[in-house]
Design an enzyme around this catalytic site. Structure first.
Site, PDB file in Angstrom:
ATOM      1  N   SER A 195      -1.588  -3.576  10.259  1.00 61.38           N
ATOM      2  CA  SER A 195      -1.219  -4.450   9.029  1.00 61.38           C
ATOM      3  C   SER A 195       0.013  -5.235   9.552  1.00 61.38           C
ATOM      4  CB  SER A 195      -1.042  -3.556   7.996  1.00 61.38           C
ATOM      5  OG  SER A 195      -2.054  -2.803   7.556  1.00 61.38           O
ATOM      6  N   ARG A 252       1.837 -12.267  -0.418  1.00 62.21           N
ATOM      7  CA  ARG A 252       0.423 -12.690   0.004  1.00 62.21           C
ATOM      8  C   ARG A 252      -0.077 -13.830  -0.834  1.00 62.21           C
ATOM      9  NH1 ARG A 252      -2.220  -8.784   3.949  1.00 62.21           N
ATOM     10  NH2 ARG A 252      -0.200  -7.143   4.173  1.00 62.21           N
ATOM     11  N   CYS A 266       0.492  -7.299  11.683  1.00 66.29           N
ATOM     12  CA  CYS A 266       0.804  -7.567  13.201  1.00 66.29           C
ATOM     13  C   CYS A 266      -0.300  -8.801  13.825  1.00 66.29           C
ATOM     14  CB  CYS A 266       0.266  -6.375  14.017  1.00 66.29           C
ATOM     15  SG  CYS A 266       1.402  -5.087  13.518  1.00 66.29           S
ATOM     16  N   TYR A 306      -1.667  -3.494  -6.905  1.00 57.56           N
ATOM     17  CA  TYR A 306      -1.360  -4.206  -5.680  1.00 57.56           C
ATOM     18  C   TYR A 306      -2.548  -4.136  -4.608  1.00 57.56           C
ATOM     19  CZ  TYR A 306       1.165  -6.887  -2.303  1.00 57.56           C
ATOM     20  OH  TYR A 306       1.525  -7.705  -1.256  1.00 57.56           O
ATOM     21  N   ASP A 354      -9.588  -9.960   8.953  1.00 56.89           N
ATOM     22  CA  ASP A 354      -9.203  -8.454   8.295  1.00 56.89           C
ATOM     23  C   ASP A 354      -9.968  -7.360   8.658  1.00 56.89           C
ATOM     24  OD1 ASP A 354      -6.943  -7.086   7.282  1.00 56.89           O
ATOM     25  OD2 ASP A 354      -7.963  -6.575   5.727  1.00 56.89           O
ATOM     26  N   LYS A 356      -9.940  -2.139   1.413  1.00 57.08           N
ATOM     27  CA  LYS A 356      -9.518  -1.092   2.334  1.00 57.08           C
ATOM     28  C   LYS A 356     -10.221   0.226   2.035  1.00 57.08           C
ATOM     29  CE  LYS A 356      -7.161  -3.938   4.713  1.00 57.08           C
ATOM     30  NZ  LYS A 356      -6.199  -3.910   5.411  1.00 57.08           N
ATOM     31  N   GLY A 400      -0.057 -20.463  18.376  1.00 57.11           N
ATOM     32  CA  GLY A 400      -1.031 -21.155  19.136  1.00 57.11           C
ATOM     33  C   GLY A 400      -1.212 -21.025  20.629  1.00 57.11           C
ATOM     34  N   ARG A 410       0.755  -1.194  -0.017  1.00 58.70           N
ATOM     35  CA  ARG A 410       0.056   0.002  -0.003  1.00 58.70           C
ATOM     36  C   ARG A 410       0.934   1.188  -0.036  1.00 58.70           C
ATOM     37  NH1 ARG A 410      -1.915   0.708   4.275  1.00 58.70           N
ATOM     38  NH2 ARG A 410      -1.122  -0.842   5.479  1.00 58.70           N
ATOM     39  N   HIS A 456     -10.702  -2.559  11.192  1.00 62.76           N
ATOM     40  CA  HIS A 456      -9.721  -3.152  10.685  1.00 62.76           C
ATOM     41  C   HIS A 456      -9.493  -4.330  11.759  1.00 62.76           C
ATOM     42  CE1 HIS A 456      -5.239  -3.319   9.401  1.00 62.76           C
ATOM     43  NE2 HIS A 456      -6.136  -4.113   8.802  1.00 62.76           N
TER      44      HIS A 456
HETATM   45  P1  GTP Z   1      -2.553  -7.800   7.341  1.00 65.34           P
HETATM   46  O1  GTP Z   1      -3.215  -8.491   6.441  1.00 65.34           O
HETATM   47  O2  GTP Z   1      -1.525  -6.791   6.768  1.00 65.34           O
HETATM   48  O3  GTP Z   1      -3.735  -6.810   7.889  1.00 65.34           O
HETATM   49  O4  GTP Z   1      -1.782  -8.564   8.482  1.00 65.34           O
HETATM   50  P2  GTP Z   1      -2.248  -9.355   9.925  1.00 65.34           P
HETATM   51  O5  GTP Z   1      -2.496  -8.533  10.786  1.00 65.34           O
HETATM   52  O6  GTP Z   1      -3.380 -10.231   9.268  1.00 65.34           O
HETATM   53  O7  GTP Z   1      -1.041 -10.230   9.981  1.00 65.34           O
HETATM   54  P3  GTP Z   1      -0.655 -11.853   9.895  1.00 65.34           P
HETATM   55  O8  GTP Z   1      -1.470 -12.543  10.857  1.00 65.34           O
HETATM   56  O9  GTP Z   1      -0.689 -12.026   8.651  1.00 65.34           O
HETATM   57  O10 GTP Z   1       0.692 -11.795  10.607  1.00 65.34           O
HETATM   58  C1  GTP Z   1       1.928 -10.818   9.929  1.00 65.34           C
HETATM   59  C2  GTP Z   1       3.010 -11.613  10.402  1.00 65.34           C
HETATM   60  O11 GTP Z   1       3.462 -11.584  11.704  1.00 65.34           O
HETATM   61  C3  GTP Z   1       3.537 -12.967   9.811  1.00 65.34           C
HETATM   62  O12 GTP Z   1       4.904 -12.872   9.470  1.00 65.34           O
HETATM   63  C4  GTP Z   1       3.191 -13.827  11.055  1.00 65.34           C
HETATM   64  O13 GTP Z   1       3.883 -14.955  11.211  1.00 65.34           O
HETATM   65  C5  GTP Z   1       3.480 -12.912  12.218  1.00 65.34           C
HETATM   66  N1  GTP Z   1       2.833 -13.261  13.731  1.00 65.34           N
HETATM   67  C6  GTP Z   1       1.507 -13.456  13.650  1.00 65.34           C
HETATM   68  N2  GTP Z   1       1.068 -13.704  14.981  1.00 65.34           N
HETATM   69  C7  GTP Z   1       2.409 -13.785  15.791  1.00 65.34           C
HETATM   70  C8  GTP Z   1       2.778 -14.229  17.010  1.00 65.34           C
HETATM   71  O14 GTP Z   1       1.991 -14.531  18.059  1.00 65.34           O
HETATM   72  N3  GTP Z   1       4.091 -13.937  17.435  1.00 65.34           N
HETATM   73  C9  GTP Z   1       4.953 -13.799  16.543  1.00 65.34           C
HETATM   74  N4  GTP Z   1       6.200 -13.756  16.846  1.00 65.34           N
HETATM   75  N5  GTP Z   1       4.864 -13.373  15.136  1.00 65.34           N
HETATM   76  C10 GTP Z   1       3.432 -13.596  14.645  1.00 65.34           C
HETATM   77  C1  SPV Z   2      -3.341  -4.412   5.203  1.00 65.24           C
HETATM   78  O1  SPV Z   2      -2.162  -3.814   4.769  1.00 65.24           O
HETATM   79  O2  SPV Z   2      -3.478  -4.091   6.194  1.00 65.24           O
HETATM   80  C2  SPV Z   2      -3.763  -5.412   4.460  1.00 65.24           C
HETATM   81  C3  SPV Z   2      -3.233  -5.747   3.052  1.00 65.24           C
HETATM   82  O3  SPV Z   2      -4.740  -6.229   4.800  1.00 65.24           O
HETATM   83  S1  SPV Z   2      -3.819  -4.596   1.837  1.00 65.24           S
HETATM   84  O4  SPV Z   2      -5.090  -5.416   1.314  1.00 65.24           O
HETATM   85  O5  SPV Z   2      -2.771  -4.341   0.869  1.00 65.24           O
HETATM   86  O6  SPV Z   2      -4.387  -3.433   2.558  1.00 65.24           O
HETATM   87 MN    MN Z   3      -5.184  -5.643   7.016  1.00 65.34          MN
END
Ligand code: GTP
Ligand code: SPV
Ligand code: MN
Length: 641
Positions: A296, A413, A298, A245, A321, A254, A541, A106, A274
């Site tokens: 994002s 992604r 996180c 993208y 999301d 978004k 987990g 983004r 979000h």
């Molecule tokens: P967006 O799609 O961008 O909104 O991201 P999201 O909030 O869905 O994040 P996602 O669950 O895809 O995690 C992003 C990154 O954080 C990945 O590389 C995960 O492996 C890592 N991650 C997620 N949960 C944990 C956790 O509990 N501990 C750690 N150390 N890393 C984590």
């Molecule tokens: C984010 O950045 O929070 C996402 C990916 O979920 S995007 O759809 O590119 O915004």
């Molecule tokens: Mn997101």
């Protein structure tokens, strides 16, 4: 199997208990109504004609959402070199897209809220006057679709027919965006039929900004160095230029479901957030629903697909999301997932961290910017502990473990239908939504923010949400790792002044209080690090243990210790049995250094000042409560010193 063969039904590998089904149109019900050309809504037709006159495409294609249409688009994308089909014996009906190197995330700097008055966009958004934005966009869009097809994509956000569902029509010259929308939304005739019936709709115009002159050869990933992601909140209109993208181009996500929807939600009395949504079942068989907002990359997708390690607990996925929350007829807080798919972060998603996601991706998946294996499957950092000896990296270059650079882009992604997750809840697309028992805020912070803390009440919870601070990730262009305030994880996604948004949340709490059941609010941080830079908490987990404690709080079966930031689990109440977690790490996960707290309060004050008079007084009160609790901690320390 080649792309031209009919997709077959095959047992997915590694997923013995999932119901296998190869689908090309992820979300198109086979019984979708047909909307005849003559029945197309006049206002949609007029919109299409107006944009076609401006952008001068070679052809116009109304997307019906059928399997046959998706199949043809995928074939066309393979022929154009945008997609590569993966080995169908390993990963059936799946594809790899490599984007242009300059179009991988983004673009927040190029994202604009074009309200009439600057103060309605607020200090956290880029603002441009609507007429100036239109003046800048018009020459860019003039002829921008030359040599291309304009696709008309009617879509629904939410289950078709739900009172919470909202509709839109995106015009785009990117077939990659069309197939992505086909997974992420309910699109085509089923959505158009609702617009025919009188549902209002949001117009969205998208062009990659790469017109083709006579005979000019196309590139695999057309885009433009110049980018605009522009939102007109009053007109409820979206214009996006120059990128194909994710969040820049899949405008239903978004741009619509957060930025424009947050404005609708303010005006209509609901919340567009979000947030992931989960259904939690305790060993006693009792069910709870939780919504969690993390910035994002996180951890939302990971928490949404959590497999708890403690016996008897299950977590099912409703969304990963975006959540739309409203007060139901019963007075309770209800939420739907307006999306139909996951656009999830690949790196870090592995068998040991998120087996459910890995199983979800067995087939019918489009991967973007991951690495390609020699056997025609995909790989990314964290999928397996040991990388393959040789790969083609996300740029299309030879890669070995010694290359010294990641094989997959950090923001690579997967795009996959929600119903393909083995963890999907049977209620995930319930038109009434699910009743929310708890709201969780979180961020990625190496220090200060404890593993979990409970808000005193709704207003304190709003303060927690408003002050989320998180290290920037690769999801957006910018400096990865830089700490910034990301209120409600909505910094890049609020369609109006963030201070008014805070006020809307406070007001929402008042309305909920009338119904007697206000959800509890918690804050979590899975990312706290030791001085050596290692994560203190095992995460993934094991985060189920924190969920377990939250449920105990909901059931009044657990106690808290008061701290300046809120209530933390009383010693011994967080279930860490069987965890290899040194006592000093557990202590460190909840330690709040008084100097750091003071610096935090100063920083919050500084952040709040940017909103001037618009900041709700309640948040100022919350800050002074925080300050007095920090003072009390300092005095207690002095007393014991
Ligand atoms: P967006 O799609 O961008 O909104 O991201 P999201 O909030 O869905 O994040 P996602 O669950 O895809 O995690 C992003 C990154 O954080 C990945 O590389 C995960 O492996 C890592 N991650 C997620 N949960 C944990 C956790 O509990 N501990 C750690 N150390 N890393 C984590
Ligand atoms: C984010 O950045 O929070 C996402 C990916 O979920 S995007 O759809 O590119 O915004
Ligand atoms: Mn997101």
């Amino acid at each position: 199997m080649t792309l031209l063969d009919r997709p077959r039904t095959t047992a997915p590998h590694r997923t013995p208990d999932a119901r296998p089904e190869i689908t090309t149109a992820a979300n198109s019900p086979s019984s979708a109504p047909v909307v005849l050309e003559a029945d197309r809504p006049a206002d949609v037709v007029a919109f299409v004609e107006r944009i076609a006159r401006l952008t001068t495409p070679d052809q116009i294609h109304w997307v019906d959402g059928s399997t046959r249409e998706r199949h043809a688009l995928l074939q066309q994308l393979v022929a154009a070199g945008t997609l590569t089909q993966l080995n169908p014996d390993i990963r059936p009906y799946s594809f790899l897209a490599r984007s242009d190197e300059r179009d991988v995330a983004r673009v927040e700097e190029r994202t604009f809220i074009c309200s009439e008055r600057e103060e309605d966009a607020g200090p956290t958004n880029n603002w441009m006057a609507p007429e100036q934005m239109r003046a800048e966009l018009e020459p860019l869009f003039t002829g921008s679709m030359r040599g291309r097809t304009l696709y008309v994509v009617p879509f629904a956000m939410g289950p078709i027919g739900s009172s919470m569902t909202r509709y839109g029509v995106q015009l785009t010259d990117s077939p990659y965006v069309v197939v992505s929308m086909g997974t992420m939304t309910r699109l085509g005739s089923a959505a158009l039929a609702q617009i025919v019936r009188g549902q209002s709709w949001v117009p969205a115009v998208h062009s990659v900004g790469a017109p083709l002159n006579n005979g000019q050869k196309d590139v695999p990933w057309p885009c433009n160095e110049t980018k605009y992601i522009a939102h007109f909140p009053k007109e409820r209109e979206i214009w996006s230029y120059g990128s194909a993208y994710g969040g820049n181009a899949i405008l239903a996500k978004k741009a619509f479901a957060l930025r424009i929807a947050s404005v609708m939600a303010r005006d209509e009395g609901w919340l567009a957030e979000h947030m992931l949504l989960i259904k939690v079942t305790s060993p006693a068989g009792k069910k709870y629903h939780m919504a969690a907002a993390f910035p994002s990359a996180c951890g939302k997708t990971n928490l949404a697909m959590l497999t708890p390690t403690t016996p008897g607990w299950t977590v099912e996925t409703i969304g990963d999301d975006i959540a739309w929350l409203h007060i139901g007829k019963d007075g309770r807080l209800r939420a739907i997932n307006p999306e139909a798919g996951f656009f999830g972060v690949a790196p870090g998603t592995g068998i040991s961290t998120n087996r459910t996601a890995v199983d979800t991706l067995w087939g019918n998946t489009i991967f973007t910017n991951v690495a390609l294996r020699e056997d025609g499957d995909v790989w990314w950092e964290g999928l397996t502990d040991t990388p393959p000896a040789r790969l083609i990296d996300w740029r299309g270059e030879e890669w070995t473990p010694d290359s010294g650079r990641p094989a997959a882009h950090p923001n690579s992604r997967f795009t996959v239908a929600a119903h393909q997750a083995p963890s999907i809840a049977d209620t995930w697309d319930d038109p009434e939504g699910v009743v929310i028992d708890a709201i969780i805020f979180g961020g990625r912070r190496r220090a200060l923010a404890p593993l979990v803390v409970e808000a005193r009440d709704w207003d304190h919870g709003v303060f927690m949400g408003a002050t989320i601070s998180s290290e920037q990730t690769a999801a957006a262009e910018g400096t990865v790792g830089q700490l910034r305030r990301d209120p409600f994880a909505m910094l890049p996604f609020a369609g109006y002044n963030m201070a008014d948004y805070f006020a809307h949340w406070l007001d929402f709490g008042k309305r909920l209080r009338r119904s007697a059941r206000v959800p509890r609010v918690f804050q979590v941080n899975w990312f706290r690090k030791s001085p050596e830079g290692k994560f203190l908490w095992p995460g993934f987990g094991e985060n189920g243990r924190v969920i377990e404690w939250m449920v105990a709080r909901l059931e009044s079966e657990a106690c808290i210790d008061e701290t300046p930031l809120g209530g933390i689990p009383r010693q011994g109440e967080l279930n860490v049995a069987g965890l290899d977690l040194p006592e000093e790490d557990l202590t460190e996960l909840f330690r709040m250094d008084t100097d750091e707290l003071e610096a935090e309060a100063d920083d919050v004050e500084h952040f709040f000042q940017t909103f001037g008079d618009k900041l709700p007084a309640e948040l100022r009160h919350q800050l002074s409560h925080l300050r007095s609790r920090v003072r009390a901690q300092r005095e207690a320390e002095a007393g014991t010193a």
